[in-house]
Design a protein around this motif. Structure first.
Motif, PDB file in Angstrom:
ATOM      1  N   TYR A 128     -27.439   0.961  -9.622  1.00 44.66           N
ATOM      2  CA  TYR A 128     -26.886   0.263  -8.556  1.00 44.66           C
ATOM      3  C   TYR A 128     -25.836  -0.820  -9.109  1.00 44.66           C
ATOM      4  N   VAL A 160     -24.687   4.016  -7.460  1.00 41.82           N
ATOM      5  CA  VAL A 160     -24.602   3.673  -6.004  1.00 41.82           C
ATOM      6  C   VAL A 160     -23.687   2.418  -6.126  1.00 41.82           C
ATOM      7  N   LEU A 164     -23.110  -0.802  -3.930  1.00 42.25           N
ATOM      8  CA  LEU A 164     -23.754  -1.665  -2.654  1.00 42.25           C
ATOM      9  C   LEU A 164     -22.798  -2.613  -2.181  1.00 42.25           C
ATOM     10  N   ASN A 218     -21.817   7.746  -3.707  1.00 44.34           N
ATOM     11  CA  ASN A 218     -23.066   6.908  -3.548  1.00 44.34           C
ATOM     12  C   ASN A 218     -22.665   5.766  -3.029  1.00 44.34           C
ATOM     13  N   ALA A 220     -30.220  -7.323  -3.267  1.00 46.23           N
ATOM     14  CA  ALA A 220     -30.636  -5.783  -3.654  1.00 46.23           C
ATOM     15  C   ALA A 220     -30.795  -5.523  -5.132  1.00 46.23           C
ATOM     16  N   PRO A 232     -29.325  -5.220  -8.056  1.00 46.97           N
ATOM     17  CA  PRO A 232     -28.398  -4.246  -8.612  1.00 46.97           C
ATOM     18  C   PRO A 232     -28.707  -4.353 -10.114  1.00 46.97           C
ATOM     19  N   ARG A 274     -27.193   4.749 -16.823  1.00 44.06           N
ATOM     20  CA  ARG A 274     -26.594   5.726 -16.020  1.00 44.06           C
ATOM     21  C   ARG A 274     -26.789   7.073 -16.574  1.00 44.06           C
ATOM     22  N   ARG A 288     -36.403   3.979  -7.402  1.00 46.80           N
ATOM     23  CA  ARG A 288     -34.326   3.905  -7.563  1.00 46.80           C
ATOM     24  C   ARG A 288     -34.004   5.149  -6.518  1.00 46.80           C
ATOM     25  N   PHE A 338     -33.163   2.838  -0.683  1.00 44.80           N
ATOM     26  CA  PHE A 338     -32.110   2.766   0.318  1.00 44.80           C
ATOM     27  C   PHE A 338     -32.109   3.832   1.250  1.00 44.80           C
ATOM     28  N   THR A 393     -29.314   9.312  -0.330  1.00 43.15           N
ATOM     29  CA  THR A 393     -28.112   9.013  -1.540  1.00 43.15           C
ATOM     30  C   THR A 393     -28.170   9.999  -2.512  1.00 43.15           C
TER      31      THR A 393
END
Length: 337
Positions: free
Chosen positions: A4, A38, A40, A85, A113, A115, A152, A176, A180, A292
């Motif tokens: 994120y 993703v 945000l 995403n 959030a 991230p 990632r 993860r 969301f 997502t």
């Protein structure tokens, strides 16, 4: 599985693109968004508004491809079926005041959030540090060397079987994927056989409890999609077909009694069971789907043994499965009730 990011519009200022390689770093970031990253946003998506405005001021040689990406991001928000995403946070958990500064908006989203990275300009990083913000702040120009990109790629390319993971790490992967999303869909054809239902329930319940405990939005529904335990052949006699229907009814009832009902008792979300007729036998692979991402669960949701230890299984982000999963949901429901 997913990573994120919060992104400040300032990273798209024209001055940065004059630096050697900066354009390539931005392209790598957007490639990640098409995979398992993703973006945000604040509840009103004002950060995206400002990103678009900043991109529009770039020289055409820099902005042309980025404007296509902005269009895709908007489409993702509108359709709620992400091409990229992207998530707008819940306004009850992320409050953005009018006329709030860009850095303040970014840090507010990040605090709400948690991230993996907050991409800021150098000046913004210094300002955030001077205000005592402890956030994973990084420069877009260093994207390929960030821990964010390393994580990632690890999730996409190097994730080991789940029984080789620490249980805490496995749970983090599930969080993860689910945190969301307001709904979850579980696809597993084997559940419809009506055997080892308690094993499936343990695995599914673990996932759903992690979702409920860590959800950003209010969890609404889980749908468990499976298939009838047997297929009908055109050449079958009426007697054989009726015997088969009776067996399917028995299996369907076991699934509802031993899987759905205990989950409804243990969880505060709506639990729906969809048992499908799979005449063309398209339904085989097992998936966990959220708003997502879709994740291939290689050996299904019998995830742990009686002691709670994780079994040998593989989790993979499955970027090409959305159409297939839609077809599975579109199969006719079982008429053997």
């Amino acid at each position: 599985m997913l990573v994120y990011a919060v992104v400040s519009p300032s990273v798209f200022d024209a001055e940065h693109f004059e630096q050697p390689g900066y354009r390539d770093q931005v392209a790598l970031f957007f490639r990640g968004l098409r995979s398992n990253a993703v973006l945000l946003l604040d509840p009103g998506a004002t950060l995206l508004d400002d990103i678009e405005s900043t991109v529009a001021k770039l020289p055409i040689k820099f902005r042309q491809e980025l404007e296509i990406r902005m269009t895709d991001l908007r489409k993702s928000i509108k359709q709620k079926q992400p091409i990229f995403n992207v998530v707008k946070l819940d306004s009850s958990k992320c409050s953005i005041a009018p006329n709030q500064s860009m850095i303040k908006r970014c840090t507010t989203v990040a605090i709400a959030a948690s991230p993996d990275a907050v991409f800021l300009s150098g000046d913004e990083i210094e300002e955030a540090k001077s205000n005592g913000k402890s956030l994973p702040m990084v420069r877009m120009g260093e994207y390929s060397r960030t821990e964010f990109e390393e994580l990632r790629r690890y999730f996409m390319e190097d994730l080991p079987p789940v029984d080789q993971l620490d249980p805490v790490v496995f749970d983090d992967l599930i969080i993860r994927v689910t945190r969301f999303s307001v709904w979850i869909r579980v696809y597993d054809k084997q559940i419809g056989k009506g055997s080892s239902v308690s094993n499936f329930r343990r695995g599914i319940q673990r996932i759903l409890e992690l979702w409920q405990a860590n959800a950003h939005f209010h969890p609404e529904q889980v749908e468990i999609i499976t298939a009838e335990c047997e297929h009908f052949a055109e050449s079958e006699s009426d007697y054989a077909a009726e015997q088969k229907r009776n067996r399917i009814r028995e299996c369907n009832e076991r699934v509802r009694t031993l899987l759905a009902n205990p989950l409804r008792s243990a969880l505060s979300v709506t639990v729906k069971i969809s048992i499908k007729q799979d005449c063309d036998r398209i339904f085989h692979a097992r998936h966990l789907q959220t708003q997502t991402v879709a994740v291939l669960v290689d050996r299904g949701f019998d995830l742990q043994n009686d002691r709670g230890d994780l079994r040998r299984n593989f989790l993979k982000v499955d970027l090409g499965s959305q159409c297939h999963l839609k077809e599975c949901r579109g199969l006719a429901d079982s008429d053997c009730e």
